[in-house]
Design a protein around this motif. Structure first.
Motif, PDB file in Angstrom:
ATOM      1  N   LYS A   1      46.575  40.380  33.362  1.00 24.45           N
ATOM      2  CA  LYS A   1      46.968  41.757  33.681  1.00 24.45           C
ATOM      3  C   LYS A   1      46.261  42.295  34.925  1.00 24.45           C
ATOM      4  O   LYS A   1      46.885  42.933  35.777  1.00 24.45           O
ATOM      5  CB  LYS A   1      46.696  42.685  32.494  1.00 24.45           C
ATOM      6  CG  LYS A   1      47.179  44.119  32.737  1.00 24.45           C
ATOM      7  CD  LYS A   1      46.935  45.015  31.540  1.00 24.45           C
ATOM      8  CE  LYS A   1      47.541  46.395  31.757  1.00 24.45           C
ATOM      9  NZ  LYS A   1      47.006  47.088  32.937  1.00 24.45           N
ATOM     10  N   THR A   2      44.974  42.034  35.028  1.00 22.65           N
ATOM     11  CA  THR A   2      44.228  42.562  36.179  1.00 22.65           C
ATOM     12  C   THR A   2      44.771  42.005  37.485  1.00 22.65           C
ATOM     13  O   THR A   2      44.969  42.745  38.457  1.00 22.65           O
ATOM     14  CB  THR A   2      42.732  42.217  36.044  1.00 22.65           C
ATOM     15  OG1 THR A   2      42.237  42.775  34.825  1.00 22.65           O
ATOM     16  CG2 THR A   2      41.939  42.806  37.203  1.00 22.65           C
ATOM     17  N   LEU A   3      45.009  40.696  37.502  1.00 23.29           N
ATOM     18  CA  LEU A   3      45.568  40.070  38.706  1.00 23.29           C
ATOM     19  C   LEU A   3      46.976  40.581  38.965  1.00 23.29           C
ATOM     20  O   LEU A   3      47.339  40.891  40.111  1.00 23.29           O
ATOM     21  CB  LEU A   3      45.566  38.550  38.547  1.00 23.29           C
ATOM     22  CG  LEU A   3      46.121  37.742  39.726  1.00 23.29           C
ATOM     23  CD1 LEU A   3      45.322  38.011  40.989  1.00 23.29           C
ATOM     24  CD2 LEU A   3      46.127  36.250  39.398  1.00 23.29           C
ATOM     25  N   ASN A   4      47.773  40.664  37.920  1.00 23.39           N
ATOM     26  CA  ASN A   4      49.135  41.185  38.042  1.00 23.39           C
ATOM     27  C   ASN A   4      49.135  42.595  38.636  1.00 23.39           C
ATOM     28  O   ASN A   4      49.867  42.886  39.592  1.00 23.39           O
ATOM     29  CB  ASN A   4      49.796  41.204  36.667  1.00 23.39           C
ATOM     30  CG  ASN A   4      51.086  42.016  36.640  1.00 23.39           C
ATOM     31  OD1 ASN A   4      52.132  41.568  37.067  1.00 23.39           O
ATOM     32  ND2 ASN A   4      51.001  43.240  36.116  1.00 23.39           N
ATOM     33  N   ASP A   5      48.309  43.465  38.092  1.00 21.84           N
ATOM     34  CA  ASP A   5      48.266  44.856  38.558  1.00 21.84           C
ATOM     35  C   ASP A   5      47.806  44.943  40.011  1.00 21.84           C
ATOM     36  O   ASP A   5      48.327  45.753  40.794  1.00 21.84           O
ATOM     37  CB  ASP A   5      47.336  45.683  37.672  1.00 21.84           C
ATOM     38  CG  ASP A   5      47.881  45.863  36.262  1.00 21.84           C
ATOM     39  OD1 ASP A   5      49.054  45.501  36.025  1.00 21.84           O
ATOM     40  OD2 ASP A   5      47.125  46.337  35.389  1.00 21.84           O
ATOM     41  N   PHE A   6      46.827  44.104  40.357  1.00 21.06           N
ATOM     42  CA  PHE A   6      46.307  44.126  41.726  1.00 21.06           C
ATOM     43  C   PHE A   6      47.380  43.693  42.719  1.00 21.06           C
ATOM     44  O   PHE A   6      47.607  44.361  43.738  1.00 21.06           O
ATOM     45  CB  PHE A   6      45.095  43.198  41.823  1.00 21.06           C
ATOM     46  CG  PHE A   6      44.446  43.170  43.188  1.00 21.06           C
ATOM     47  CD1 PHE A   6      43.602  44.183  43.584  1.00 21.06           C
ATOM     48  CD2 PHE A   6      44.684  42.122  44.059  1.00 21.06           C
ATOM     49  CE1 PHE A   6      42.991  44.168  44.833  1.00 21.06           C
ATOM     50  CE2 PHE A   6      44.090  42.084  45.315  1.00 21.06           C
ATOM     51  CZ  PHE A   6      43.241  43.114  45.696  1.00 21.06           C
TER      52      PHE A   6
ATOM     53  N   LEU B   1      39.062  42.183  44.375  1.00 21.46           N
ATOM     54  CA  LEU B   1      39.320  42.053  42.942  1.00 21.46           C
ATOM     55  C   LEU B   1      38.521  40.886  42.373  1.00 21.46           C
ATOM     56  O   LEU B   1      38.498  39.798  42.954  1.00 21.46           O
ATOM     57  CB  LEU B   1      40.808  41.788  42.685  1.00 21.46           C
ATOM     58  CG  LEU B   1      41.158  41.452  41.227  1.00 21.46           C
ATOM     59  CD1 LEU B   1      41.080  42.703  40.362  1.00 21.46           C
ATOM     60  CD2 LEU B   1      42.522  40.801  41.121  1.00 21.46           C
TER      61      LEU B   1
ATOM     62  N   GLN C   1      48.561  32.404  35.242  1.00 21.45           N
ATOM     63  CA  GLN C   1      48.361  33.804  34.839  1.00 21.45           C
ATOM     64  C   GLN C   1      49.528  34.674  35.300  1.00 21.45           C
ATOM     65  O   GLN C   1      50.040  35.509  34.546  1.00 21.45           O
ATOM     66  CB  GLN C   1      47.069  34.345  35.454  1.00 21.45           C
ATOM     67  CG  GLN C   1      45.784  33.890  34.784  1.00 21.45           C
ATOM     68  CD  GLN C   1      44.566  34.489  35.474  1.00 21.45           C
ATOM     69  OE1 GLN C   1      44.424  34.404  36.694  1.00 21.45           O
ATOM     70  NE2 GLN C   1      43.695  35.100  34.696  1.00 21.45           N
TER      71      GLN C   1
ATOM     72  N   ASN D   1      38.713  38.333  39.671  1.00 20.65           N
ATOM     73  CA  ASN D   1      39.565  37.670  38.681  1.00 20.65           C
ATOM     74  C   ASN D   1      38.858  36.376  38.294  1.00 20.65           C
ATOM     75  O   ASN D   1      38.924  35.379  38.998  1.00 20.65           O
ATOM     76  CB  ASN D   1      40.954  37.371  39.250  1.00 20.65           C
ATOM     77  CG  ASN D   1      41.886  36.823  38.189  1.00 20.65           C
ATOM     78  OD1 ASN D   1      41.947  37.334  37.075  1.00 20.65           O
ATOM     79  ND2 ASN D   1      42.609  35.761  38.513  1.00 20.65           N
TER      80      ASN D   1
ATOM     81  N   GLU E   1      39.245  35.763  25.749  1.00 24.74           N
ATOM     82  CA  GLU E   1      38.968  36.390  27.043  1.00 24.74           C
ATOM     83  C   GLU E   1      38.969  35.433  28.229  1.00 24.74           C
ATOM     84  O   GLU E   1      38.849  35.870  29.373  1.00 24.74           O
ATOM     85  CB  GLU E   1      37.603  37.084  26.984  1.00 24.74           C
ATOM     86  CG  GLU E   1      37.508  38.166  25.914  1.00 24.74           C
ATOM     87  CD  GLU E   1      36.119  38.786  25.846  1.00 24.74           C
ATOM     88  OE1 GLU E   1      35.322  38.567  26.783  1.00 24.74           O
ATOM     89  OE2 GLU E   1      35.829  39.476  24.852  1.00 24.74           O
TER      90      GLU E   1
ATOM     91  N   TYR F   1      53.086  36.897  33.521  1.00 20.87           N
ATOM     92  CA  TYR F   1      53.460  38.283  33.793  1.00 20.87           C
ATOM     93  C   TYR F   1      54.737  38.395  34.623  1.00 20.87           C
ATOM     94  O   TYR F   1      55.055  39.451  35.152  1.00 20.87           O
ATOM     95  CB  TYR F   1      52.308  39.027  34.469  1.00 20.87           C
ATOM     96  CG  TYR F   1      51.315  39.542  33.443  1.00 20.87           C
ATOM     97  CD1 TYR F   1      51.386  40.849  32.982  1.00 20.87           C
ATOM     98  CD2 TYR F   1      50.357  38.702  32.891  1.00 20.87           C
ATOM     99  CE1 TYR F   1      50.512  41.320  32.019  1.00 20.87           C
ATOM    100  CE2 TYR F   1      49.471  39.158  31.922  1.00 20.87           C
ATOM    101  CZ  TYR F   1      49.560  40.466  31.497  1.00 20.87           C
ATOM    102  OH  TYR F   1      48.696  40.928  30.529  1.00 20.87           O
TER     103      TYR F   1
ATOM    104  N   THR G   1      44.721  36.991  30.170  1.00 26.14           N
ATOM    105  CA  THR G   1      43.826  37.551  31.190  1.00 26.14           C
ATOM    106  C   THR G   1      44.520  37.890  32.506  1.00 26.14           C
ATOM    107  O   THR G   1      43.859  38.220  33.484  1.00 26.14           O
ATOM    108  CB  THR G   1      42.682  36.565  31.481  1.00 26.14           C
ATOM    109  OG1 THR G   1      43.238  35.307  31.887  1.00 26.14           O
ATOM    110  CG2 THR G   1      41.802  36.360  30.264  1.00 26.14           C
TER     111      THR G   1
END
Length: 728
Positions: A389-394, A196, A77, A198, A381, A81, A387
């Motif tokens: 982005k959430t981990l990347n942003d965190f 988070l 993931q 994930n 999904e 990114y 999927t």
């Protein structure tokens, strides 16, 4: 320069940035070398260091299934990114890994002394430690709900609980957490301010293998297969939940078989139906898609407890990849992901379990429809590509801003000392700071902190750099070629064009760096440099006042009635240091009244130098001891950006006789804090040195004002302005 850069980018396309680095070194560009193959990208097991990267996953789980989802898949993931990652098994960690990564994710990692040492080092380096878990194996109060655990022998139970307790100990040392489900996140909220979710998702290879399994799918239309993939022995109580239902179904439909895969004790009621039950041992995950493709209905019974509510929806995901419908207990994430009779079926009791199984047995169209819908959802999904982005942003939100200084070497010099001091100030402020050097590997310990040193001729660089600062003209090449830099700075400490004699091609290369068009911000420690950058190159620069560490250069009262020690400092090999002129002066002095000491970080004394004591490559923290013993500093440099030695001698209470240059003009005042002589006027210099001995009033004035000048330049007094220079 343009053809060289063009060639570098052609090499990059074929061989990657590691190849650029390696080949650039061979062309004499004083650049990086080394490479890291894609095959090594996921593991450090056979390669102690994977380079300087963004994230290191520390895998504490020896089970392949959890570590694949939580380590390999999360790495994938993050790769999507742009993060660079490695993984290492927890027993193989070393404390020095802390300097090669920006963030560290500890998955199911039990505490050991090595893990403890690594985390402590991570915290000292202002980096981040993240805890990751996919099960509630973090406290005895949770695992107590697992029926199998309660039937363990005292010995096995002790071993198991020791692992749980050590995982908890590691967890409590981390800064934040990542997990798989809302249920787990709720429980982890008892230990962390921020958690988070994930969720587990399928890798590229899982999707690819599932597509192959679908293409090769062959069904026995006369038989319906119900599949139960237990995974581990902890699911005994789950299958017991619907054992009676399964017996009832098998008794009613002789064309229905039950396939059990994994570790499981067959419940007593089901033993009566063994002729319709096929049991297969735990299989490799790569075989799982083809095995799942042979079944018609996937079942996931779960006892409704805290432990199971924290479970992930992996079994639904894996079945959906091969278009097999799932019936699951309405527990944990299944309640959220499954829309009943659309992309799966939910069961809450024996009646609903029985009705759901019977309906799917009798309705081919519904089985196909649910399988297709689940397949569409999972490809959108539940795969790594879509999927992350959430981990990347965190992760990005948690990373400490990293600042890298590029140095040609770590040899002691005024310029290197300035960089080390700036780096120390920034690290003490809380930044993640590294020194990238073309020579040397040993970390540098200052009185404030330890600075990580990365040798970039031996270490491939893959991490994102928030800020990178070149500190000599030759280090600019890295900033021009390396693609992952947020903001670029050039710390100009001298007019390096004049480091070389006329005719040397390096003059052109050095000079061109002052006319950079690639968006670098210019910084300087000299008003003189700030002036010529603007006048000659139209470059605005931020002035950072140079400072002095008064703890290293302590004031000591001198006795000028004894033999006078004259200190000469500088590299005899650099013409612009003009050391020869200093010795032409001291060679004229009366040897009965004067003793000559020579301090050099590189060059050696020439044959004609009259030297009483020679100090070579002295550590910076020991230089002050030499200054404190000398009475007079004689400095004849032609070119200096900012000349430290006169200021250092003033701080210790000595007297300075110096030839004025652009690098010392901003703080030297003749007859007030120093004595200036005209370059080349040896007689004048000798006269001034003799005058210091006989004129006590002048000497006292020079010492007093020199001390005031040095004190005004204390690093403690100016450090906030240094920090501001790198953060605006």
């Amino acid at each position: 320069m343009v053809p060289i850069i063009s060639k570098l980018y052609k090499v990059q396309k074929k061989h990657g940035w590691g190849g650029v680095i390696k080949r650039s070194a061979k062309t004499g560009l004083e650049f990086l070398k080394g490479n890291c193959s894609l095959g090594d990208i996921f593991s450090l097991e056979h390669n102690e260091l994977g380079g300087y990267k963004d994230i290191l996953f520390i895998n504490g789980c020896d089970l392949s299934h959890p570590s694949r989802y939580r380590v390999s898949h999360q790495i994938e993931q993050l790769h999507f990114y742009g993060f660079s990652c490695d993984t290492v098994f927890y027993t193989n960690v070393h404390e020095h890994y802390a300097k090669y990564y920006r963030a560290f994710i500890f998955f199911r990692c039990p505490w050991t002394e090595k893990i403890d040492g690594l985390i402590e080092r991570i915290k000292r380096d202002n980096k981040i430690a993240v805890f990751d878990i996919d099960d509630l194996v973090i406290d005895g109060k949770y695992v107590a709900e697992i029926e199998t655990i309660n039937h363990m022998s005292p010995h096995d139970f002790g071993i198991y609980m020791d692992g749980v307790n050590r995982i908890k100990k590691t967890m409590l040392k981390c800064d934040c957490a990542i997990t798989t489900t809302d249920g787990l996140a709720n429980e982890l909220g008892n230990y962390f301010d921020e958690v988070l979710v994930n969720k587990n998702v399928a890798s590229e290879e899982m999707v690819s293998l599932s597509k192959v399994a679908l293409m090769n799918k062959q069904k026995n239309k006369q038989k319906i297969t119900i599949g139960y993939f237990s995974g581990s022995i902890t699911h005994n109580s789950d299958i017991n939940l619907i054992a009676a239902v399964l017996v009832k179904v098998l008794q009613k439909y002789k064309n229905v078989e039950l396939l059990i895969v994994g570790f499981l004790d067959l419940p007593s009621p089901l033993k009566e139906m063994e002729s319709q039950i096929r049991i297969q041992k735990f299989t490799s995950w790569k075989n799982l898609p083809s095995l799942l493709a042979t079944i018609d209905i996937n079942i996931v019974p779960l006892v409704d407890n805290v432990f199971n509510n924290a479970k992930s929806e992996n079994k639904w995901t894996e079945a959906a990849l091969v278009k097999v419908p799932t019936i699951a207990s309405a527990v944990g994430p299944f309640k959220k992901i499954i829309h009943d009779r659309v992309n799966g079926l939910l069961a809450i009791d024996e009646t609903s379990w029985y009705d759901s199984i019977i309906e799917l047995i009798n309705n081919d169209g519904l089985r196909i429809s649910i399988g297709e819908q689940a397949h569409l959802v999972v490809l959108k999904e539940y795969v790594t590509a879509y999927t992350g982005k959430t981990l990347n942003d965190f992760i990005r939100s948690k990373l400490t801003e990293n600042i890298v200084f590029l140095l040609p070497s770590l040899d002691i010099s005024g310029g290197v000392n300035v960089v080390i001091k700036h780096a120390s100030i920034l690290k003490k402020k809380g930044f993640d700071v590294s020194l990238f050097s073309y020579e040397g590997t040993e970390n540098i310990c200052t009185k404030d902190c330890e600075l990580n040193v990365i040798n970039i001729t031996k270490t491939p660089i893959h991490a994102y750099l928030d800020k990178a600062i070149s500190t000599l003209w030759s280090t600019n090449e890295f900033l021009d070629v390396y693609p992952k830099i947020g903001r670029k700075y050039y710390l100009v400490q001298n007019f390096e064009t004049d480091f070389y004699e006329f005719g040397n091609s390096f003059r052109i290369l050095a000079n061109s760096t002052y006319n950079c068009q690639s968006g670098k911000k210019y910084l300087t420690i000299s008003r003189w440099c700030q002036t010529w950058l603007k006048e000659k190159f139209n470059k605005d620069s931020r002035y950072l006042m140079n400072g002095l560490d008064l703890d290293l250069f302590r004031f000591v009262n001198r006795r000028f009635e004894e033999k006078i020690i004259i200190l000469i400092e500088g590299n005899s090999e650099d013409y612009y240091k003009n050391v020869d002129e200093s010795f032409l002066i001291t060679n004229r002095l009366d040897k009965t009244k004067f003793e000559v000491w020579y301090l050099s970080y590189r060059g050696l004394p020439k044959d004609w130098y009259n030297v009483d004591k020679f100090f070579h490559k002295i550590k910076h923290e020991e230089v002050g001891d030499i200054y404190e013993k000398a009475h007079i500093l004689l400095k004849s440099s032609i070119l200096e950006s900012f000349s430290y030695p006169p200021l250092e001698m003033m701080a210790t209470g000595g007297v300075v006789v110096v030839c004025e240059n652009d690098g010392n003009a901003e703080y030297l005042i003749n007859n007030k804090n120093c004595l200036l002589y005209n370059r080349g006027d040896l007689d004048q210099a000798v006269e001034l040195i003799e005058k210091i001995l006989i004129d006590k009033k002048l000497r006292d004035t020079l010492i007093k004002n020199g001390r005031i000048t040095a004190t005004s330049r204390s690093w403690d007094a100016i450090q906030e302005s240094i920090i501001e220079g790198y953060t605006v």
